[in-house]
Design a protein around this motif. Structure first.
Motif, PDB file in Angstrom:
ATOM      1  N   UNK A  22      -6.606   0.056   5.048  1.00  0.00           N
ATOM      2  CA  UNK A  22      -5.426   0.889   4.848  1.00  0.00           C
ATOM      3  C   UNK A  22      -5.331   1.362   3.401  1.00  0.00           C
ATOM      4  N   UNK A  23      -5.467   0.442   2.467  1.00  0.00           N
ATOM      5  CA  UNK A  23      -5.288   0.773   1.052  1.00  0.00           C
ATOM      6  C   UNK A  23      -6.367   1.740   0.553  1.00  0.00           C
ATOM      7  N   UNK A  24      -7.621   1.538   0.962  1.00  0.00           N
ATOM      8  CA  UNK A  24      -8.675   2.453   0.516  1.00  0.00           C
ATOM      9  C   UNK A  24      -8.513   3.823   1.154  1.00  0.00           C
ATOM     10  N   UNK A  25      -8.154   3.862   2.430  1.00  0.00           N
ATOM     11  CA  UNK A  25      -7.917   5.147   3.086  1.00  0.00           C
ATOM     12  C   UNK A  25      -6.773   5.880   2.404  1.00  0.00           C
ATOM     13  N   UNK A  26      -5.675   5.179   2.173  1.00  0.00           N
ATOM     14  CA  UNK A  26      -4.511   5.783   1.521  1.00  0.00           C
ATOM     15  C   UNK A  26      -4.886   6.272   0.123  1.00  0.00           C
ATOM     16  N   UNK A  27      -5.591   5.451  -0.633  1.00  0.00           N
ATOM     17  CA  UNK A  27      -5.967   5.822  -1.991  1.00  0.00           C
ATOM     18  C   UNK A  27      -6.902   7.019  -2.040  1.00  0.00           C
ATOM     19  N   UNK A  28      -7.917   7.027  -1.174  1.00  0.00           N
ATOM     20  CA  UNK A  28      -8.849   8.160  -1.154  1.00  0.00           C
ATOM     21  C   UNK A  28      -8.148   9.441  -0.733  1.00  0.00           C
ATOM     22  N   UNK A  55      -0.953  15.288   2.282  1.00  0.00           N
ATOM     23  CA  UNK A  55       0.309  14.607   1.973  1.00  0.00           C
ATOM     24  C   UNK A  55       1.072  14.295   3.257  1.00  0.00           C
ATOM     25  N   UNK A  56       1.040  15.206   4.229  1.00  0.00           N
ATOM     26  CA  UNK A  56       1.660  14.916   5.536  1.00  0.00           C
ATOM     27  C   UNK A  56       0.975  13.724   6.195  1.00  0.00           C
ATOM     28  N   UNK A  57      -0.355  13.673   6.113  1.00  0.00           N
ATOM     29  CA  UNK A  57      -1.091  12.516   6.657  1.00  0.00           C
ATOM     30  C   UNK A  57      -0.670  11.230   5.960  1.00  0.00           C
ATOM     31  N   UNK A  58      -0.509  11.293   4.655  1.00  0.00           N
ATOM     32  CA  UNK A  58      -0.094  10.102   3.904  1.00  0.00           C
ATOM     33  C   UNK A  58       1.286   9.640   4.349  1.00  0.00           C
ATOM     34  N   UNK A  59       2.185  10.575   4.579  1.00  0.00           N
ATOM     35  CA  UNK A  59       3.514  10.222   5.060  1.00  0.00           C
ATOM     36  C   UNK A  59       3.465   9.569   6.428  1.00  0.00           C
ATOM     37  N   UNK A  60       2.637  10.123   7.315  1.00  0.00           N
ATOM     38  CA  UNK A  60       2.476   9.538   8.645  1.00  0.00           C
ATOM     39  C   UNK A  60       1.895   8.135   8.547  1.00  0.00           C
ATOM     40  N   UNK A  63       4.426   5.649   7.301  1.00  0.00           N
ATOM     41  CA  UNK A  63       5.427   5.348   8.328  1.00  0.00           C
ATOM     42  C   UNK A  63       4.869   4.500   9.467  1.00  0.00           C
ATOM     43  N   UNK A  64       3.608   4.734   9.816  1.00  0.00           N
ATOM     44  CA  UNK A  64       3.030   4.062  10.982  1.00  0.00           C
ATOM     45  C   UNK A  64       1.544   3.806  10.746  1.00  0.00           C
ATOM     46  N   UNK A  65       1.232   2.597  10.336  1.00  0.00           N
ATOM     47  CA  UNK A  65      -0.158   2.251  10.011  1.00  0.00           C
ATOM     48  C   UNK A  65      -1.077   2.291  11.223  1.00  0.00           C
ATOM     49  N   UNK A  66      -0.525   2.275  12.420  1.00  0.00           N
ATOM     50  CA  UNK A  66      -1.363   2.322  13.621  1.00  0.00           C
ATOM     51  C   UNK A  66      -2.025   3.696  13.795  1.00  0.00           C
ATOM     52  N   UNK A  67      -1.605   4.691  13.031  1.00  0.00           N
ATOM     53  CA  UNK A  67      -2.201   6.036  13.107  1.00  0.00           C
ATOM     54  C   UNK A  67      -3.449   6.173  12.240  1.00  0.00           C
ATOM     55  N   UNK A  72      -7.852   9.026   9.767  1.00  0.00           N
ATOM     56  CA  UNK A  72      -9.205   8.963   9.202  1.00  0.00           C
ATOM     57  C   UNK A  72     -10.101  10.025   9.840  1.00  0.00           C
ATOM     58  N   UNK A  73      -9.995  10.202  11.151  1.00  0.00           N
ATOM     59  CA  UNK A  73     -10.809  11.201  11.842  1.00  0.00           C
ATOM     60  C   UNK A  73     -10.464  12.625  11.418  1.00  0.00           C
ATOM     61  N   UNK A  74      -9.194  12.879  11.147  1.00  0.00           N
ATOM     62  CA  UNK A  74      -8.770  14.223  10.753  1.00  0.00           C
ATOM     63  C   UNK A  74      -9.067  14.523   9.293  1.00  0.00           C
TER      64      UNK A  74
END
Length: 133
Positions: A22-28, A55-60, A63-67, A72-74
């Motif tokens: 989660x943290x590496x995905x969010x950071x990248x 930024x919209x992806x980061x907000x999602x 809000x919901x780490x299950x996404x 990541x795919x998008x």
């Protein structure tokens, strides 16, 4: 520090590897948003919607780490672009720090940044094929 890390992981309800992902995905993605905004500032015809989409992806994701799988795919190209920039910088930084000959620094720098530049030229919005279809 170990106790703080354990408490944080417990509070997040995640194991270490889940949290690392989660943290590496969010950071990248955050880096990709920033870099794409800077690129857009210099060349307005490139990355016209990249930063806002990320930024919209980061907000999602916040809000919901299950996404995380879908996000990541998008955002494969955006993450790949940032990773290539990081790797290119890691390759050329020692040449600049150690004061290698100017010609060597210039050639290696151009070669190192050629791949991320090619990705950006081929895909100026850093979108995946699936998100454009």
């Amino acid at each position: 520090m170990i106790n703080q890390s354990r408490a944080h992981l417990a509070n997040a309800g995640e194991g270490y590897l889940q949290h690392f992902r989660f943290a590496t995905t969010f950071g990248l993605l955050a880096m990709a948003a920033g870099v794409s905004a800077l690129i857009h500032a210099v060349i307005p015809g490139i990355c016209t919607s990249t930063a806002s989409r990320i930024v919209r992806h980061l907000g999602q994701l916040a809000d919901d780490r299950s996404k995380i799988d879908a996000i990541e795919n998008e955002a494969i190209e955006a993450r790949a672009f940032v990773l290539m920039l990081i790797l290119a910088t890691a390759v050329v930084a020692p040449l600049w720090i150690l004061d290698a000959p100017t010609a060597v620094r210039a050639v290696y720098t151009l070669l190192a940044y050629a791949l991320p530049a090619t990705l950006l030229i081929a895909n100026p919005e850093l979108t995946t094929v699936e998100s454009t279809a």
